[in-house]
Write a protein that holds these residues in place. Structure first.
Motif, PDB file in Angstrom:
ATOM      1  N   GLN A   1       0.733  -1.258  -0.053  1.00  0.00           N
ATOM      2  CA  GLN A   1       0.069  -0.147  -0.089  1.00  0.00           C
ATOM      3  C   GLN A   1       0.790   1.259  -0.096  1.00  0.00           C
ATOM      4  N   ALA A   2       2.078   1.213   0.478  1.00  0.00           N
ATOM      5  CA  ALA A   2       2.988   2.273   0.601  1.00  0.00           C
ATOM      6  C   ALA A   2       3.211   2.476  -0.898  1.00  0.00           C
ATOM      7  N   LEU A   3       3.955   1.542  -1.531  1.00  0.00           N
ATOM      8  CA  LEU A   3       4.312   1.729  -3.075  1.00  0.00           C
ATOM      9  C   LEU A   3       3.147   2.260  -3.727  1.00  0.00           C
ATOM     10  N   GLY A   4       1.935   2.052  -3.776  1.00  0.00           N
ATOM     11  CA  GLY A   4       0.813   2.211  -4.462  1.00  0.00           C
ATOM     12  C   GLY A   4       0.457   3.456  -4.141  1.00  0.00           C
ATOM     13  N   MET A   5       0.522   4.224  -3.078  1.00  0.00           N
ATOM     14  CA  MET A   5       0.318   5.355  -2.481  1.00  0.00           C
ATOM     15  C   MET A   5       1.208   6.367  -3.261  1.00  0.00           C
ATOM     16  N   LEU A   6       2.556   6.155  -3.152  1.00  0.00           N
ATOM     17  CA  LEU A   6       3.863   7.024  -3.611  1.00  0.00           C
ATOM     18  C   LEU A   6       3.686   6.932  -5.147  1.00  0.00           C
ATOM     19  N   TRP A   7       3.183   5.972  -5.870  1.00  0.00           N
ATOM     20  CA  TRP A   7       3.137   5.994  -7.325  1.00  0.00           C
ATOM     21  C   TRP A   7       1.768   6.793  -7.600  1.00  0.00           C
ATOM     22  N   LEU A   8       0.651   6.506  -7.077  1.00  0.00           N
ATOM     23  CA  LEU A   8      -0.638   7.204  -7.562  1.00  0.00           C
ATOM     24  C   LEU A   8      -0.619   8.836  -7.259  1.00  0.00           C
ATOM     25  N   THR A   9       0.093   9.130  -6.035  1.00  0.00           N
ATOM     26  CA  THR A   9       0.420  10.615  -5.768  1.00  0.00           C
ATOM     27  C   THR A   9       1.310  11.282  -6.711  1.00  0.00           C
ATOM     28  N   TRP A  10       2.533  10.415  -7.090  1.00  0.00           N
ATOM     29  CA  TRP A  10       3.164  11.048  -7.972  1.00  0.00           C
ATOM     30  C   TRP A  10       2.753  11.331  -9.375  1.00  0.00           C
ATOM     31  N   ARG A  11       1.927  10.395  -9.585  1.00  0.00           N
ATOM     32  CA  ARG A  11       1.271  10.593 -11.266  1.00  0.00           C
ATOM     33  C   ARG A  11       0.250  11.507 -10.879  1.00  0.00           C
ATOM     34  N   HIS A  12      -0.739  11.609 -10.108  1.00  0.00           N
ATOM     35  CA  HIS A  12      -1.858  12.331 -10.185  1.00  0.00           C
ATOM     36  C   HIS A  12      -1.991  13.618  -9.491  1.00  0.00           C
ATOM     37  N   ARG A  13      -0.972  13.674  -8.439  1.00  0.00           N
ATOM     38  CA  ARG A  13      -0.950  14.649  -7.369  1.00  0.00           C
ATOM     39  C   ARG A  13      -2.290  14.853  -6.551  1.00  0.00           C
ATOM     40  N   THR A  14      -2.711  13.835  -6.155  1.00  0.00           N
ATOM     41  CA  THR A  14      -4.167  13.783  -5.628  1.00  0.00           C
ATOM     42  C   THR A  14      -3.983  12.804  -4.287  1.00  0.00           C
ATOM     43  N   PRO A  15      -4.625  13.109  -3.301  1.00  0.00           N
ATOM     44  CA  PRO A  15      -4.521  12.432  -1.968  1.00  0.00           C
ATOM     45  C   PRO A  15      -5.086  10.861  -1.887  1.00  0.00           C
ATOM     46  N   LEU A  16      -4.733  10.088  -2.958  1.00  0.00           N
ATOM     47  CA  LEU A  16      -5.021   8.649  -3.195  1.00  0.00           C
ATOM     48  C   LEU A  16      -4.475   7.842  -2.337  1.00  0.00           C
ATOM     49  N   THR A  17      -5.086   7.674  -1.187  1.00  0.00           N
ATOM     50  CA  THR A  17      -4.909   6.799   0.192  1.00  0.00           C
ATOM     51  C   THR A  17      -5.233   5.333  -0.049  1.00  0.00           C
ATOM     52  N   LEU A  18      -4.264   4.591   0.442  1.00  0.00           N
ATOM     53  CA  LEU A  18      -4.876   3.046   0.126  1.00  0.00           C
ATOM     54  C   LEU A  18      -4.750   2.608   1.397  1.00  0.00           C
ATOM     55  N   ALA A  19      -5.310   1.462   1.673  1.00  0.00           N
ATOM     56  CA  ALA A  19      -5.104   0.662   3.010  1.00  0.00           C
ATOM     57  C   ALA A  19      -5.099  -0.909   2.547  1.00  0.00           C
ATOM     58  N   TRP A  20      -5.166  -1.732   3.699  1.00  0.00           N
ATOM     59  CA  TRP A  20      -5.499  -3.089   3.619  1.00  0.00           C
ATOM     60  C   TRP A  20      -7.099  -3.236   3.827  1.00  0.00           C
ATOM     61  N   SER A  21      -7.470  -4.158   3.393  1.00  0.00           N
ATOM     62  CA  SER A  21      -9.038  -4.573   3.662  1.00  0.00           C
ATOM     63  C   SER A  21      -9.321  -4.895   4.983  1.00  0.00           C
ATOM     64  N   THR A  22      -9.620  -4.001   5.567  1.00  0.00           N
ATOM     65  CA  THR A  22     -10.065  -4.457   7.058  1.00  0.00           C
ATOM     66  C   THR A  22     -11.175  -5.204   7.216  1.00  0.00           C
TER      67      THR A  22
ATOM     68  N   VAL B   1      -2.938  -5.331  -8.919  1.00  0.00           N
ATOM     69  CA  VAL B   1      -1.507  -6.029  -9.265  1.00  0.00           C
ATOM     70  C   VAL B   1      -0.739  -6.148  -7.844  1.00  0.00           C
ATOM     71  N   GLY B   2      -1.061  -5.184  -6.927  1.00  0.00           N
ATOM     72  CA  GLY B   2      -0.264  -5.180  -5.720  1.00  0.00           C
ATOM     73  C   GLY B   2      -0.880  -6.179  -4.703  1.00  0.00           C
TER      74      GLY B   2
END
Length: 404
Positions: free
Chosen positions: A52-73, A250-251
């Motif tokens: 989820q860390a790598l996903g957040m870093l990729w998505l925020t770099w790509r879109h400059r949007t606070p796209l926060t990820l999490a595990w499925s609680t 994919v993650g």
């Protein structure tokens, strides 16, 4: 400007802390119930943080949007309530991979996303409430074995619900963590463990596919991805649906072999970095999510030590923390299940069947709860059409009445 940036970074750290502390106990309980060894559970927790860390870093770099990820609680709660599946831990790993494939397919095939949207909210919420019910009972059943310790956790949680609800579960976890450290210190020292990832070769059985993969996919989509996109939209952001599903899918596939069950859009914690409290300029709030991503990479390094502490903790402590963390979600799910009077009976059957833990043909109760709930709702809400004979008879009766 510099002050605003520091505040944004602090919000990112808070997002990671609240997200991790409020539900990591649920993840460990779920992985252990699914058949993971302590080392495999620690690996699963660590890889979820990394993915989820790598996903957040990729998505925020790509879109400059606070796209926060999490595990499925909710997905972890499903694991904890369903227990081991047919085929054991290796089959559970195969089910996790299948969930990732389904999430990728959701991003690529629009009708699949619409199909999830067709599941009535009352039935989806009832299934989730049934999954959560046994876990939410844990803090109270644990009182018989650990009255003072678990009672203190409940009191702290209740007091913080009054003063600062967002911090209720993290502080209850903090008290539990102190207890774990004290307990292990008196028994020979705190069990520090080096971070490591443990690979498990997957297998897949029908029981795991229908009883775990399908319900896990449904609760992840209905309880995390869809609400997560709605939270972002309410804050003024549009989630790039296709790319987000591809990244999280994919993650999930990549992390499954190491014990990670599912990664998705954050729902509750997503509101923190996306809010005005994060930064007055909406274009700068992505920094908070990026900070949370870096923080999760740091947290992954201590996952093994936390797991070792939990293993050495007094019996019932982990379950109590997990149950308290899920009480708010359970209350919301029950409320949503019974909001519409016409859906109450099928929702009640769905909830109780999901909570029963009954497995039929090796398939867990969540699948049967969803299937039977949908069938019962259709049977009760769709009325049969009038036959021509009945219609004609009614017309004759009407004319006769008029003549009289």
């Amino acid at each position: 400007m510099e002050h605003a940036r520091r505040h944004t970074i602090a919000m990112g750290l808070v997002t990671a802390l609240v997200g991790f502390a409020s539900s990591f106990a649920v993840v460990l309980a779920g992985l252990r119930a699914a058949g993971a060894t302590p080392d495999q559970a620690a690996s699963g927790l660590a890889v979820l943080c990394i993915v989820q860390a790598l996903g957040m870093l990729w998505l925020t770099w790509r879109h400059r949007t606070p796209l926060t990820l999490a595990w499925s609680t909710p997905g972890a709660a499903l694991l904890a309530s369903q227990g081991a599946v047919d085929g054991g831990w290796t089959a559970a790993i195969g089910a996790f991979m299948l969930v990732g494939v389904l999430i990728v397919a959701t991003g690529l095939i629009r009708p699949l996303a619409r199909l999830i949207g067709l599941i009535p909210p009352a039935i989806a919420q009832a299934m989730l409430a049934g999954i959560l019910l046994p876990l939410c009972l844990a803090p109270f059943t644990a009182l018989t074995g650990q009255p003072w310790l678990v009672g203190a956790l409940i009191v702290v949680w209740l007091v913080m619900q009054r003063l600062a609800p967002r911090w209720a579960t993290p502080l209850a976890f903090g008290l539990a963590l102190v207890t774990m450290v004290v307990t292990t210190a008196t028994d020979g020292g705190v069990p520090f463990a080096a971070p490591s990832l443990a690979w498990t070769t997957p297998s897949l059985t029908w029981g795991a596919m229908l009883g775990l993969a399908i319900p896990l996919y449904v609760v992840t989509m209905a309880s995390q991805n869809v609400p997560g996109a709605a939270v972002l939209k309410a804050a003024g952001y549009e989630a790039p649906w296709k790319e987000t599903m591809l990244v999280t899918g994919v993650g999930t596939i990549a992390g499954a072999g190491f014990g990670g069950h599912a990664v998705n859009l954050a729902a509750i914690t997503a509101a923190l970095p996306a809010s005005p409290e994060s930064h007055p300029d909406p274009r700068r709030r992505w920094i908070a999510t990026a900070t949370a991503g870096w923080a999760y990479l740091g947290i992954a390094a201590i996952a093994a030590t936390l797991t070792a502490l939990v293993e050495a903790a007094p019996a019932g402590l982990l379950e109590a923390v997990a149950g308290l963390a899920l009480l708010g979600t359970f209350a919301s799910s029950v409320s949503g299940s019974f909001a519409d009077p016409s859906d109450r009976l099928p929702a009640a059957v769905t909830l109780l069947l999901a909570a029963s833990g009954v497995a039929i043909a090796g398939i867990g109760s969540a699948f049967w709860a969803l299937l039977i709930g949908l069938g019962l709702r259709r049977m009760l809400t769709i009325r049969p059409r009038s036959t021509p004979t009945a219609s004609a008879s009614g017309n004759v009766h009407s004319v006769t009445s008029q003549r009289q």
